[in-house]
Design a protein around this motif. Sequence first.
Motif, short mmCIF file in Angstrom:
data_model
loop_
_atom_site.label_atom_id
_atom_site.label_comp_id
_atom_site.label_asym_id
_atom_site.label_seq_id
_atom_site.Cartn_x
_atom_site.Cartn_y
_atom_site.Cartn_z
N PHE A 2 0.84 -1.20 0.00
CA PHE A 2 0.00 0.00 0.00
C PHE A 2 0.87 1.25 0.00
CE2 PHE A 2 0.65 -1.12 4.37
CZ PHE A 2 0.83 0.09 5.03
N GLU A 3 0.34 2.29 -0.61
CA GLU A 3 1.11 3.53 -0.83
C GLU A 3 1.15 4.38 0.45
OE1 GLU A 3 2.40 4.82 -3.98
OE2 GLU A 3 1.56 6.84 -4.13
N ILE A 4 2.37 4.74 0.87
CA ILE A 4 2.52 5.56 2.08
C ILE A 4 2.82 7.01 1.66
CG2 ILE A 4 3.85 5.87 4.21
CD1 ILE A 4 4.49 2.77 3.93
N GLU A 5 2.11 7.94 2.26
CA GLU A 5 2.30 9.37 1.92
C GLU A 5 3.57 9.93 2.55
OE1 GLU A 5 0.71 11.47 -0.20
OE2 GLU A 5 -0.25 9.57 -0.75
N LEU A 6 4.21 10.85 1.85
CA LEU A 6 5.37 11.55 2.43
C LEU A 6 4.90 12.98 2.74
CD1 LEU A 6 8.41 11.93 3.08
CD2 LEU A 6 8.79 12.36 0.66
N LYS A 7 4.79 13.29 4.03
CA LYS A 7 4.28 14.62 4.42
C LYS A 7 5.39 15.67 4.28
CE LYS A 7 1.12 12.61 7.79
NZ LYS A 7 1.66 11.55 8.66
N LYS A 9 6.50 17.86 6.24
CA LYS A 9 7.37 17.92 7.43
C LYS A 9 8.41 16.80 7.41
CE LYS A 9 5.21 19.92 11.49
NZ LYS A 9 4.30 19.61 12.59
N GLU A 10 7.97 15.61 6.95
CA GLU A 10 8.88 14.47 6.87
C GLU A 10 9.93 14.72 5.78
OE1 GLU A 10 5.67 10.98 8.16
OE2 GLU A 10 5.79 11.62 6.07
N PHE A 11 9.46 15.24 4.65
CA PHE A 11 10.40 15.54 3.56
C PHE A 11 11.49 16.51 4.05
CE2 PHE A 11 11.63 18.37 0.03
CZ PHE A 11 12.35 17.43 -0.71
N ALA A 12 11.07 17.50 4.83
CA ALA A 12 12.02 18.50 5.34
C ALA A 12 13.09 17.83 6.22
CB ALA A 12 11.27 19.58 6.12
N LEU A 13 12.67 16.83 6.99
CA LEU A 13 13.63 16.10 7.84
C LEU A 13 14.67 15.39 6.98
CD1 LEU A 13 11.26 14.40 10.48
CD2 LEU A 13 12.89 16.25 10.91
N PHE A 14 14.20 14.68 5.94
CA PHE A 14 15.13 13.97 5.05
C PHE A 14 16.06 14.95 4.36
CE2 PHE A 14 11.68 10.73 5.07
CZ PHE A 14 12.44 9.65 5.49
N GLY A 48 5.14 1.98 8.86
CA GLY A 48 3.87 2.54 8.42
C GLY A 48 3.92 4.00 8.00
N SER A 49 5.05 4.68 8.22
CA SER A 49 5.12 6.10 7.83
C SER A 49 6.57 6.48 7.52
CB SER A 49 4.59 6.99 8.95
OG SER A 49 5.56 7.03 10.00
N PHE A 50 6.72 7.59 6.78
CA PHE A 50 8.07 8.08 6.47
C PHE A 50 8.75 8.62 7.74
CE2 PHE A 50 6.95 7.61 2.04
CZ PHE A 50 8.17 7.25 1.48
N GLY A 51 7.95 9.05 8.71
CA GLY A 51 8.51 9.49 9.98
C GLY A 51 9.24 8.33 10.67
N GLU A 52 8.60 7.15 10.64
CA GLU A 52 9.24 5.96 11.23
C GLU A 52 10.51 5.60 10.44
OE1 GLU A 52 6.70 2.45 11.80
OE2 GLU A 52 5.03 3.83 12.07
N TYR A 53 10.41 5.72 9.13
CA TYR A 53 11.58 5.40 8.31
C TYR A 53 12.73 6.37 8.59
CZ TYR A 53 14.70 4.53 4.40
OH TYR A 53 15.83 4.26 3.66
N TYR A 54 12.39 7.64 8.81
CA TYR A 54 13.42 8.65 9.14
C TYR A 54 14.17 8.21 10.41
CZ TYR A 54 15.61 12.94 10.66
OH TYR A 54 16.55 13.86 11.08
#
Length: 274
Positions: A2-7, A9-14, A48-54
Amino acid sequence: MFEIELKPKEFALFRTYIYEKVGISLSEQKSTLIKGRLNKRLNQLGLGSFGEYYNYLISDTSGDELTFFVSAISTNVTSFFRESAQWKWLESYLPEMIASKKEKKIRIWSAGCSSGEEPYTILMFLQHHLSDFESWDIKILATDISSKVLSHAIAGQYDAKQVEQLPREMVARSFERLHGSDQVKYKVRPVLKEKVLFRLYNLITDPFFFKNKFDMIFCRNVMIYFDDANRQELVGRFTQLLPKGSPLLLGSSESLTAHKDILKLVGSSIYKKI
Ligand SMILES: C[S@@+](CC[C@H](N)C(=O)[O-])C[C@H]1O[C@@H](n2cnc3c(N)ncnc32)[C@H](O)[C@@H]1O
């Protein structure tokens, strides 16, 4: 999957993290690219989220995840004798370089060497053009930020379609032909391999530990992802490692906007230290 959104705020962290760690400057448009290329990875890791991946990325002290991330957003594309105009230029430069030598010693840096085609090309080129190649003390320092491409470079094994484009005589001299179960592979001969020192090295954050200067530095198609500040800083450091009259080779789509007082354009994206 399933497709996970990149918010945003998360993009800014990366963006901040990657700039600090690797020097790669991610524009807003890269948000879609990251989302597209890393969704599969998040699913694989069960996140489950890009925040977790960060959090996963920044807590991986091995650096493997950073390598994975950088490979996903950039390219490791390379080939033997890439940028043919530069090799033509080097043919006429080599006699000049050899004539200026007091010792039979050559030191070259391939910075951002990817899977090794560039450092091995340098050696094949020297082997082809120096009749007394074996009597020279030659060392190529080949560095990259990615452990994955470096493992490939160290193995020195390439597909037939890459190698068979080279002149036959060169292939025979530089490679051993391996017959695998279903496909032919070529392995770089030890006589060339032993002249390369492969090292994991980050051009942006690792210190310049070099004691001696280089006869030339290749940094081709690496700085395309860096912003002007990092590019200028790095080129400035390269110039300190080059004696006067020695070349710095960039990718053919790259040009210098600074350091014009110390580097002179002499060929296709080739600059000589003044
Ligand atoms: C497109 S490849 C270029 C390979 C070769 N120089 C050529 O021109 O064919 C770019 C390489 O630069 C490496 N790279 C990117 N950022 C880097 C950094 N900060 N430090 C060291 N290597 C880096 C990448 O891992 C990749 O292997």
